[in-house]
Design a protein around this motif. Sequence first.
Motif, PDB file in Angstrom:
ATOM      1  N   SER A  90       0.832  -1.206   0.000  1.00  0.00           N
ATOM      2  CA  SER A  90       0.000   0.000   0.000  1.00  0.00           C
ATOM      3  C   SER A  90       0.864   1.253   0.000  1.00  0.00           C
ATOM      4  O   SER A  90       0.413   2.323  -0.411  1.00  0.00           O
ATOM      5  CB  SER A  90      -0.998  -0.001   1.156  1.00  0.00           C
ATOM      6  OG  SER A  90      -0.349  -0.172   2.370  1.00  0.00           O
ATOM      7  N   ASN A 163      -0.557   4.713  12.669  1.00  0.00           N
ATOM      8  CA  ASN A 163       0.774   4.170  12.952  1.00  0.00           C
ATOM      9  C   ASN A 163       1.642   5.370  13.332  1.00  0.00           C
ATOM     10  O   ASN A 163       1.737   6.298  12.537  1.00  0.00           O
ATOM     11  CB  ASN A 163       1.317   3.488  11.684  1.00  0.00           C
ATOM     12  CG  ASN A 163       2.738   3.003  11.840  1.00  0.00           C
ATOM     13  OD1 ASN A 163       3.329   3.094  12.905  1.00  0.00           O
ATOM     14  ND2 ASN A 163       3.299   2.493  10.749  1.00  0.00           N
ATOM     15  N   ASP A 190      -6.080   5.567   5.021  1.00  0.00           N
ATOM     16  CA  ASP A 190      -5.083   4.504   5.034  1.00  0.00           C
ATOM     17  C   ASP A 190      -5.485   3.495   6.109  1.00  0.00           C
ATOM     18  O   ASP A 190      -5.349   3.757   7.309  1.00  0.00           O
ATOM     19  CB  ASP A 190      -3.698   5.109   5.315  1.00  0.00           C
ATOM     20  CG  ASP A 190      -2.588   4.065   5.256  1.00  0.00           C
ATOM     21  OD1 ASP A 190      -2.889   2.855   5.307  1.00  0.00           O
ATOM     22  OD2 ASP A 190      -1.408   4.469   5.176  1.00  0.00           O
ATOM     23  N   TYR A 193      -4.320  -1.399   8.864  1.00  0.00           N
ATOM     24  CA  TYR A 193      -4.560  -2.279  10.020  1.00  0.00           C
ATOM     25  C   TYR A 193      -6.050  -2.521  10.258  1.00  0.00           C
ATOM     26  O   TYR A 193      -6.464  -2.869  11.358  1.00  0.00           O
ATOM     27  CB  TYR A 193      -3.896  -1.668  11.266  1.00  0.00           C
ATOM     28  CG  TYR A 193      -2.424  -1.442  11.057  1.00  0.00           C
ATOM     29  CD1 TYR A 193      -1.511  -2.476  11.206  1.00  0.00           C
ATOM     30  CD2 TYR A 193      -1.940  -0.189  10.655  1.00  0.00           C
ATOM     31  CE1 TYR A 193      -0.162  -2.286  10.969  1.00  0.00           C
ATOM     32  CE2 TYR A 193      -0.597   0.014  10.413  1.00  0.00           C
ATOM     33  CZ  TYR A 193       0.293  -1.036  10.572  1.00  0.00           C
ATOM     34  OH  TYR A 193       1.629  -0.858  10.329  1.00  0.00           O
ATOM     35  N   THR A 220      -3.950  -3.294   2.533  1.00  0.00           N
ATOM     36  CA  THR A 220      -2.746  -4.051   2.228  1.00  0.00           C
ATOM     37  C   THR A 220      -2.893  -5.530   2.569  1.00  0.00           C
ATOM     38  O   THR A 220      -3.686  -5.890   3.445  1.00  0.00           O
ATOM     39  CB  THR A 220      -1.542  -3.484   3.013  1.00  0.00           C
ATOM     40  OG1 THR A 220      -0.380  -4.238   2.672  1.00  0.00           O
ATOM     41  CG2 THR A 220      -1.741  -3.560   4.523  1.00  0.00           C
ATOM     42  N   SER A 222      -0.169  -6.964   3.617  1.00  0.00           N
ATOM     43  CA  SER A 222       1.056  -7.155   4.402  1.00  0.00           C
ATOM     44  C   SER A 222       0.823  -7.510   5.860  1.00  0.00           C
ATOM     45  O   SER A 222       1.685  -8.126   6.479  1.00  0.00           O
ATOM     46  CB  SER A 222       1.892  -5.870   4.384  1.00  0.00           C
ATOM     47  OG  SER A 222       2.299  -5.565   3.081  1.00  0.00           O
ATOM     48  N   LYS A 223      -0.295  -7.081   6.418  1.00  0.00           N
ATOM     49  CA  LYS A 223      -0.453  -7.187   7.877  1.00  0.00           C
ATOM     50  C   LYS A 223      -1.340  -8.373   8.244  1.00  0.00           C
ATOM     51  O   LYS A 223      -0.830  -9.436   8.539  1.00  0.00           O
ATOM     52  CB  LYS A 223      -1.016  -5.861   8.415  1.00  0.00           C
ATOM     53  CG  LYS A 223      -0.256  -4.616   7.934  1.00  0.00           C
ATOM     54  CD  LYS A 223       1.153  -4.558   8.468  1.00  0.00           C
ATOM     55  CE  LYS A 223       1.908  -3.347   7.924  1.00  0.00           C
ATOM     56  NZ  LYS A 223       3.285  -3.276   8.404  1.00  0.00           N
ATOM     57  N   ARG A 231       4.810  -7.870  -1.201  1.00  0.00           N
ATOM     58  CA  ARG A 231       4.532  -6.518  -1.676  1.00  0.00           C
ATOM     59  C   ARG A 231       3.291  -6.422  -2.564  1.00  0.00           C
ATOM     60  O   ARG A 231       3.376  -6.341  -3.789  1.00  0.00           O
ATOM     61  CB  ARG A 231       5.757  -5.930  -2.442  1.00  0.00           C
ATOM     62  CG  ARG A 231       7.087  -6.111  -1.777  1.00  0.00           C
ATOM     63  CD  ARG A 231       7.137  -5.557  -0.362  1.00  0.00           C
ATOM     64  NE  ARG A 231       6.746  -4.173  -0.259  1.00  0.00           N
ATOM     65  CZ  ARG A 231       5.801  -3.728   0.596  1.00  0.00           C
ATOM     66  NH1 ARG A 231       5.153  -4.534   1.412  1.00  0.00           N
ATOM     67  NH2 ARG A 231       5.501  -2.451   0.622  1.00  0.00           N
TER      68      ARG A 231
HETATM   69  C1  LIG Z   1      -0.234   3.017   8.054  1.00  0.00           C
HETATM   70  C2  LIG Z   1       0.499   2.206   7.065  1.00  0.00           C
HETATM   71  N1  LIG Z   1       0.173   2.325   5.775  1.00  0.00           N
HETATM   72  C3  LIG Z   1       0.804   1.620   4.839  1.00  0.00           C
HETATM   73  C4  LIG Z   1       1.807   0.753   5.179  1.00  0.00           C
HETATM   74  C5  LIG Z   1       2.508   0.064   4.067  1.00  0.00           C
HETATM   75  O1  LIG Z   1       2.407  -1.268   4.091  1.00  0.00           O
HETATM   76  P1  LIG Z   1       2.693  -2.105   2.759  1.00  0.00           P
HETATM   77  O2  LIG Z   1       3.422  -1.226   1.807  1.00  0.00           O
HETATM   78  O3  LIG Z   1       3.484  -3.256   3.214  1.00  0.00           O
HETATM   79  O4  LIG Z   1       1.338  -2.460   2.245  1.00  0.00           O
HETATM   80  C6  LIG Z   1       2.197   0.589   6.499  1.00  0.00           C
HETATM   81  C7  LIG Z   1       3.296  -0.309   6.850  1.00  0.00           C
HETATM   82  O5  LIG Z   1       3.806  -0.372   7.908  1.00  0.00           O
HETATM   83  C8  LIG Z   1       1.524   1.346   7.467  1.00  0.00           C
HETATM   84  O6  LIG Z   1       1.848   1.259   8.761  1.00  0.00           O
END
Ligand SMILES: Cc1ncc(COP(=O)(O)O)c(C=O)c1O
Length: 359
Positions: A90, A163, A190, A193, A220, A222-223, A231
């Motif tokens: 993301s 974050n 965004d 999470y 995302t 990723s989490k 990615r």
């Molecule tokens: C608030 C927030 N947005 C976006 C991301 C980006 O995550 P990714 O590029 O792995 O999807 C993170 C990663 O730590 C994040 O904390």
Amino acid sequence: MSETNPKLRAELEGIPTYKPGKPAAADGPVAYKLSSNENPYPPLPGVIESVTAATGSFNRYPDMACTGLISELSDRFGVPLSHLATGTGSVGVAQQLLQATSGPGDEVIYAWRSFEAYPIITQISGATSVKVPLTPGEVHDLDAMADAITDRTRLIFVCNPNNPTGTVVRRAELERFLDRVPSDVLVVLDEAYREFIRDVEVPDGVAIYRDRPNVCVLRTFSKAYGLAGLRVGFAIAHEPVAAALRKTAVPFGVSQLAQDAAVASLRAEDELLGRVGSLVCERQRVVEALHGQGWTVPETQANFVWLRLGERTLDFAAHCEQAGVVVRPFAGEGVRVTIGETEANDIFLKATEAFRKEL
Ligand SMILES: Cc1ncc(COP(=O)(O)O)c(C=O)c1O
């Protein structure tokens, strides 16, 4: 002949470098990485199988349009195919958004402290960051953010949960804020999470975007879905914005391995979200234990906790590392600690207890 360096864009000067979470030491005592908000669970066997199958054809470029993944996402979220765009995580999509909206002379508003990529990607775009301090309770100050809008504002990030503080903005205040934002300014929710949120007052960005053409939701894999290393992230936005994201994407940026793993993860969502449920229980256990030890922790709806330690921040991070867990310090401000495996959380809680006694 006099030698000069190639001319680089002036905007790149003084750009803050993105600091990845420190890895756990390979040779030290047992060490856990709680510094990057990663998912501690290993990939599911079915997801590994899908990636393994895709390795047989990585001599070919991936499907540039991410057709299979986009179609799966469209079903999952009940949004038109044309409202979806993917990117390399993301953060990649966020950068595409900046390229699509902002350049020199433009302004980008976000809370501070928030996700540390925002200042970097804003500066790369040539636009100017307008950082609006969090409230004393570590929450987005949406009134102040709305007050900061000018004719030059092009994009506003709302990081929900934020974050590194884990704090959230709730439905009524977000709607009130969005009502104040001019329709030609893009608001990016965004929600990296999102799946960890249990507070029912926190709105789902996907419900909000539907009748607001200037809202874009970032998500995302990723989490919660545990694919950080592959990615892949995506945006849900109305057609003009989603189309602009496809234009600013790096061609073939999302690998076929990532696309197939994301599809397999969506199909195994029940199991993956079950794991998220366990992490949320761990979060509650950690927060209660911290309260019991006398710490003040802002209410977190993410997979991490925030301890505002001020000038003790780096000492505390070193203390945790000695104990066997690597955390994420922001010097002079505080420490962000990911909720990890039970053993890692136990080590962290022992470290906080010992540190507390020294305070
Ligand atoms: C608030 C927030 N947005 C976006 C991301 C980006 O995550 P990714 O590029 O792995 O999807 C993170 C990663 O730590 C994040 O904390």
